[in-house]
Scaffold this motif. Sequence first.
Motif, PDB file in Angstrom:
ATOM      1  N   LEU A   1       2.544   2.906  -6.969  1.00 25.86           N
ATOM      2  CA  LEU A   1       1.844   1.652  -6.693  1.00 25.86           C
ATOM      3  C   LEU A   1       2.621   0.795  -5.707  1.00 25.86           C
ATOM      4  O   LEU A   1       2.033   0.101  -4.866  1.00 25.86           O
ATOM      5  CB  LEU A   1       1.628   0.883  -8.002  1.00 25.86           C
ATOM      6  CG  LEU A   1       0.596   1.459  -8.972  1.00 25.86           C
ATOM      7  CD1 LEU A   1       0.626   0.694 -10.287  1.00 25.86           C
ATOM      8  CD2 LEU A   1      -0.793   1.397  -8.361  1.00 25.86           C
ATOM      9  N   SER A   2       3.943   0.848  -5.798  1.00 27.24           N
ATOM     10  CA  SER A   2       4.777   0.017  -4.921  1.00 27.24           C
ATOM     11  C   SER A   2       4.832   0.561  -3.494  1.00 27.24           C
ATOM     12  O   SER A   2       4.700  -0.195  -2.525  1.00 27.24           O
ATOM     13  CB  SER A   2       6.189  -0.074  -5.496  1.00 27.24           C
ATOM     14  OG  SER A   2       7.051  -0.759  -4.613  1.00 27.24           O
TER      15      SER A   2
ATOM     16  N   SER B   1       0.679   1.295  -1.901  1.00 25.16           N
ATOM     17  CA  SER B   1      -0.368   0.353  -2.291  1.00 25.16           C
ATOM     18  C   SER B   1      -1.598   0.478  -1.401  1.00 25.16           C
ATOM     19  O   SER B   1      -2.729   0.258  -1.849  1.00 25.16           O
ATOM     20  CB  SER B   1       0.176  -1.080  -2.253  1.00 25.16           C
ATOM     21  OG  SER B   1       0.684  -1.388  -0.961  1.00 25.16           O
ATOM     22  N   ASP B   2      -1.400   0.845  -0.115  1.00 23.96           N
ATOM     23  CA  ASP B   2      -2.542   1.008   0.798  1.00 23.96           C
ATOM     24  C   ASP B   2      -3.385   2.202   0.377  1.00 23.96           C
ATOM     25  O   ASP B   2      -4.617   2.171   0.469  1.00 23.96           O
ATOM     26  CB  ASP B   2      -2.055   1.174   2.241  1.00 23.96           C
ATOM     27  CG  ASP B   2      -1.000   2.264   2.372  1.00 23.96           C
ATOM     28  OD1 ASP B   2      -0.361   2.602   1.346  1.00 23.96           O
ATOM     29  OD2 ASP B   2      -0.815   2.791   3.491  1.00 23.96           O
TER      30      ASP B   2
ATOM     31  N   ILE C   1      -3.706   3.283  -2.728  1.00 21.99           N
ATOM     32  CA  ILE C   1      -4.408   2.877  -3.948  1.00 21.99           C
ATOM     33  C   ILE C   1      -5.610   2.006  -3.593  1.00 21.99           C
ATOM     34  O   ILE C   1      -6.706   2.181  -4.140  1.00 21.99           O
ATOM     35  CB  ILE C   1      -3.463   2.110  -4.900  1.00 21.99           C
ATOM     36  CG1 ILE C   1      -2.231   2.956  -5.235  1.00 21.99           C
ATOM     37  CG2 ILE C   1      -4.199   1.706  -6.166  1.00 21.99           C
ATOM     38  CD1 ILE C   1      -2.552   4.249  -5.947  1.00 21.99           C
ATOM     39  N   ALA C   2      -5.406   1.073  -2.619  1.00 19.18           N
ATOM     40  CA  ALA C   2      -6.497   0.185  -2.207  1.00 19.18           C
ATOM     41  C   ALA C   2      -7.643   0.984  -1.583  1.00 19.18           C
ATOM     42  O   ALA C   2      -8.825   0.745  -1.874  1.00 19.18           O
ATOM     43  CB  ALA C   2      -5.965  -0.863  -1.227  1.00 19.18           C
TER      44      ALA C   2
END
Length: 370
Positions: free
Chosen positions: A349-350, A353-354, A356-357
């Motif tokens: 996630l860290s 993050s792109d 995941i988005a």
Amino acid sequence: MQGDYLFYVKLGWLITGVFFVIFGINYAYNRTWLRNGIWFNLFFYSFWLTLAITILNTGNTAIIYPVGILFLFILFCIGLFFALQAILLFWNAAIVWRRESHSLANSLTLYLGIGIIILPFVIKLIRAHLPIFWAEVFTTFPVLCILYAVFWFYNYLTVLVLYQFYWPRHNKDFIIVLGAGLMNGDQVTPLLAQRIHKGIQFYQRQLKKTGHAPKMIFSGGQGGDETMPEGEAMRQYAIAHGVGANDALAETASKTTYENMVFSKKIIDESLVKKPKTIFVTNNYHTFRAAIFAQSAGLKATGIGSKTAGFFLPNAVMREYIAIVMRQRKLHLIMIILMFILSLLLVVLSLHSDWIAAWLQGIRRFLDNL
């Protein structure tokens, strides 16, 4: 606005009261439950938080400023303790090594201090020599494990302290004194003498108060380096210090705390006393775990603890904590595995993050097209 503030104050006190009731019920039912520490701490911290909100709500600066200064001072002391914890651990290790043997059990504070010192350097090496992803994983995962260990250690300290708040009535039929090893083969050690004297103190007070002398069971077998059973050495020591010979019994078969309880229970069961009232005596740091063994052995008894030298306590408490953890090692192993999985998720996630988005947007578009 004031009405909302009062509502939250009342809600805070209600929640605090609920936590206290739940803790009280659990503690009264079984003092050896580890979850008692969780409920007590929920009550303890919610109480102080609600009290602080209540004081602020008064608007009385004569109360707010002194309490605020005291609160900041306590925070400063806690922060100072954590900042100096490695130094304090080394200091304790030095004292123990001067007064006790250089065994692994007496070196736990030394190893913990070393671990605290080298941890930042290990993290730095990991970040310098591993790929970013694995570097983040192997720095996040240890932090989660440390937080988990600290949480349970603090919880264990809570239940250990709570267990000390016990003042038994002087109506006992049996007092079990747990062994702790002999020196020179047949001599009672200072640590063991503290336990015996604690038991003798209760024995004499009850005899003076009620005229009913409880039977004292001195529990301990013979070790490989001992010339006589520990229970018998303890019995002779107690008789020499005022216990009636007919009131002193020796249990000489046990090798562990659990066996102390099992074989002492056998002696009690063979007596003619119906529904015997029993307590056991050990050092204060050992009472909680000993009570767990008593319960496992089916012995209905609560413990009282003799004082332990302050320099000896950190290592002793850490040993007890490790022993408690090992009793539930499967649960803790599962939690470690889950924390590793959580570390992987947090790093993904860290760092991505792109991704995941974009993935979430894709799911959203798919759902919109259904």
